[in-house]
Design a protein around this motif. Sequence first.
Motif, PDB file in Angstrom:
ATOM      1  N   GLN A  58       0.824  -1.215   0.000  1.00  0.00           N
ATOM      2  CA  GLN A  58       0.000   0.000   0.000  1.00  0.00           C
ATOM      3  C   GLN A  58       0.859   1.266   0.000  1.00  0.00           C
ATOM      4  N   SER A  59       1.800   1.293  -0.922  1.00  0.00           N
ATOM      5  CA  SER A  59       2.701   2.446  -1.006  1.00  0.00           C
ATOM      6  C   SER A  59       1.972   3.704  -1.476  1.00  0.00           C
ATOM      7  N   GLY A  60       0.951   3.505  -2.306  1.00  0.00           N
ATOM      8  CA  GLY A  60       0.213   4.649  -2.835  1.00  0.00           C
ATOM      9  C   GLY A  60       0.862   5.270  -4.051  1.00  0.00           C
ATOM     10  N   GLU A  61       1.969   4.690  -4.517  1.00  0.00           N
ATOM     11  CA  GLU A  61       2.692   5.246  -5.657  1.00  0.00           C
ATOM     12  C   GLU A  61       2.680   4.306  -6.849  1.00  0.00           C
ATOM     13  N   GLY A  62       2.703   4.918  -8.021  1.00  0.00           N
ATOM     14  CA  GLY A  62       2.898   4.147  -9.227  1.00  0.00           C
ATOM     15  C   GLY A  62       4.391   3.979  -9.440  1.00  0.00           C
ATOM     16  N   LEU A  63       4.789   2.938 -10.116  1.00  0.00           N
ATOM     17  CA  LEU A  63       6.211   2.671 -10.333  1.00  0.00           C
ATOM     18  C   LEU A  63       6.909   3.838 -11.023  1.00  0.00           C
TER      19      LEU A  63
END
Length: 237
Positions: free
Chosen positions: A99-104
């Motif tokens: 659940q980082s909330g970031e796209g690669l």
Amino acid sequence: MRLSKIFPALVAISVISTPIAGAATLEADTSQEKCVATNTDDSAVVHFWDSLEDDVREQRLDELDAQDPGIKAAIESYIAQDSGAPTSAELQTRLDNIQSGEGLAMLIPEDSTDPALVDPNATEQFKTEYTYDEAVSIANSITDDSAASVLTQLQEAAEASTRTAEIRAEKFAERTDDYNQTQQALKADFQACIDTIDDARPIPTQYLILGGAIAVAIIALGARAWSNSRKTSKHGA
């Protein structure tokens, strides 16, 4: 240059668009009355943002690695395009799982990003040519503390965005003096371009006529003074 990844985090792109004009060379096109930025990759402005983004990415990858050991090495392997490196889909799955909330794409340098992850319209926001009026507007808009408004936007955006956006605001806050220096140098470059265009402009006809009239008046006054002096001399004689 990784500036396109900063734009989505901003409330108003216009504040950041000024630094993008930064160039190692800003040339005046006097015939078109434009300021043309060249060697942009070597400019202090671009170096500032590239360095900032490098530090943001490094810190965020360290944080993610603490949650999912090995993910930093995996992403760096992907960036280096190593044989056997994980795919972008595999890495995104790992990011989603914690659940980082970031796209690669937010964690990868723009120049090494998979084309499938790049916004094709991102580069359209970068300008390298500015009209005379735009150059004047930019020069006038750069204050002694241009960093203040940028920092405010980054902080506001970070409140409702990703951890990467928060780190970006924190890192920028540590470098406001450096940012202001790049902006003052940029202002000087634009002002020099503006002055060059001004100097190359022909003198308006009305000024030439006015100048000629003044010259004639001065000559007439001189002749009258000389005539009066002659009369005085004769009278005295």
